[in-house]
Design a protein around this motif. Structure first.
Motif, mmCIF file in Angstrom:
data_model
loop_
_atom_site.group_PDB
_atom_site.id
_atom_site.type_symbol
_atom_site.label_atom_id
_atom_site.label_comp_id
_atom_site.label_asym_id
_atom_site.label_seq_id
_atom_site.Cartn_x
_atom_site.Cartn_y
_atom_site.Cartn_z
ATOM 1 N N LEU A 108 -77.190 -42.100 68.251
ATOM 2 C CA LEU A 108 -77.747 -42.896 68.411
ATOM 3 C C LEU A 108 -77.725 -44.494 69.305
ATOM 4 C CD1 LEU A 108 -81.222 -43.070 68.511
ATOM 5 C CD2 LEU A 108 -81.784 -43.898 66.149
ATOM 6 N N SER A 112 -79.475 -43.855 74.670
ATOM 7 C CA SER A 112 -80.554 -42.509 73.540
ATOM 8 C C SER A 112 -81.670 -42.912 75.057
ATOM 9 C CB SER A 112 -80.548 -42.892 72.036
ATOM 10 O OG SER A 112 -79.485 -43.183 71.738
ATOM 11 N N TRP A 115 -81.060 -40.862 77.745
ATOM 12 C CA TRP A 115 -80.165 -38.812 77.515
ATOM 13 C C TRP A 115 -82.148 -38.621 77.311
ATOM 14 C CZ3 TRP A 115 -76.858 -37.623 79.590
ATOM 15 C CH2 TRP A 115 -75.722 -38.426 79.329
ATOM 16 N N SER A 116 -83.223 -39.429 76.685
ATOM 17 C CA SER A 116 -84.197 -38.556 76.871
ATOM 18 C C SER A 116 -85.536 -38.609 77.169
ATOM 19 C CB SER A 116 -85.440 -39.869 75.412
ATOM 20 O OG SER A 116 -86.391 -38.526 74.984
ATOM 21 N N PHE A 126 -81.774 -37.085 68.154
ATOM 22 C CA PHE A 126 -80.740 -37.534 67.965
ATOM 23 C C PHE A 126 -80.504 -37.880 66.194
ATOM 24 C CE2 PHE A 126 -82.860 -39.331 71.677
ATOM 25 C CZ PHE A 126 -81.753 -39.638 72.225
ATOM 26 N N GLU A 128 -78.288 -39.515 63.390
ATOM 27 C CA GLU A 128 -77.518 -41.392 63.352
ATOM 28 C C GLU A 128 -76.977 -41.009 61.861
ATOM 29 O OE1 GLU A 128 -76.282 -44.988 63.329
ATOM 30 O OE2 GLU A 128 -76.198 -42.954 65.167
ATOM 31 N N SER A 146 -85.728 -39.591 65.888
ATOM 32 C CA SER A 146 -84.337 -39.753 65.326
ATOM 33 C C SER A 146 -84.466 -38.683 63.655
ATOM 34 C CB SER A 146 -83.652 -40.485 65.575
ATOM 35 O OG SER A 146 -84.610 -41.905 64.681
#
Length: 287
Positions: A108, A112, A115-116, A126, A128, A146
């Motif tokens: 993460l 991030s 990407w989302s 994600f 983490e 996440s």
């Protein structure tokens, strides 16, 4: 001098002449009015044929809030993401083809939200290792999904785990949460095991000093999830392949024969399902 001859005025002829003049004026006026009507009608029809803007809901012309937030964040941020533009473009090309899809990311970070957003309307999850960092990111970007995960192995155990990974318990196809392999990650959220992932990115855990959690198990687990899917292929990406662990483990467990591209520190592998052929070798034969 003899005077000119005078002709008598014929009243009947004058009256006829006046009537003819009025008749001609009436005909000309009617013709002119008809022509104007045709021109006006033609202009009116032309305006009717002009396509009017389509009426839509108040929100149809707005960009999604998540995309708007991503644009503002990256246009104002001074923080450099973990990957270069060329490295990012490798994964983006696959997302362009597959999104919306299921995208699992180990790590993460500052990229991030990107990407989302690139997987808009898809599922992006994600994983983490740092709980405090998760809380910090959630405050800024609550829409990101996440989970906290714990890694038992450290970078300095890489050689031992490489040898363990050669055993039959590590090369047999099955769910990683039930695997007997020492490399398999077994404490991930149920959603991670139960989802068929189209893309998997390994960019965590830390992995840059001997006592830090290493990426050995993340790389192995990503490869086994790809092999264990019912059908189709999974695109797997490993970042920081300039480091020893990422280099050796990606070649061994994602297989050089499945590698499609390397750009900078990023490698892209495309791993097919092994469920349909139990006799398929762990790595493809190379000639």
């Amino acid at each position: 001098m003899r005077p000119r001859t005078q002709y008598p005025v014929n009243t009947k002829q004058i009256v006829i002449g006046i009537i003819v003049v009025f008749f001609l004026l009436f005909v000309f006026r009617s013709a002119f009015s008809s022509s104007n009507d045709r021109v006006s009608s033609s202009i009116s029809e032309s305006f009717k044929n002009i396509q009017k803007p389509t009426k839509c809901s108040p929100t149809c012309t707005k960009i999604p809030p998540s995309l708007a937030q991503a644009l503002v964040h990256y246009s104002t941020s001074t923080i450099t993401p973990q990957q270069t533009s060329k490295e990012v473009s490798v994964t983006k090309k696959i997302l362009d083809k597959k999104s919306p899809c299921n995208f699992l990311v180990f790590g993460l970070g500052h990229d991030s939200l990107m990407w989302s957003t690139l997987n808009f309307n898809g599922l992006t999850v994600f994983l983490e290792e740092d709980e405090a960092w998760i809380e910090q990111i959630k405050k800024r970007f609550p829409m990101l999904e996440s989970y906290h995960v714990t890694y038992d192995s450290k970078v300095n155990q890489a050689d031992i785990l490489m040898e363990a990974g050669k055993g039959s318990e590590c090369t047999s196809i099955g769910e990683t949460r039930h695997s007997m392999c020492q490399l398999a990650l077994k404490g991930l959220p149920s959603e991670v095991y139960e989802t068929t992932w189209d893309l998997i990115m390994v960019d965590a855990p830390t992995g840059y000093y001997d006592e830090a959690p290493g990426r050995m198990s993340a790389i192995y687990t990503a490869g086994m999830m790809a092999r264990n899917r019912e059908e189709g292929e999974t695109d797997v990406f490993v970042h920081d392949v300039n480091r020893v662990v990422e280099d050796k483990f990606s070649k061994a467990f994602l297989c050089e024969g499945y590698m499609k591209k390397q750009e900078g520190r990023l490698r892209h592998f495309r791993i097919p399902s092994h469920r349909d052929d139990p006799n398929k070798p762990f790595c493809p034969l190379r000639f």
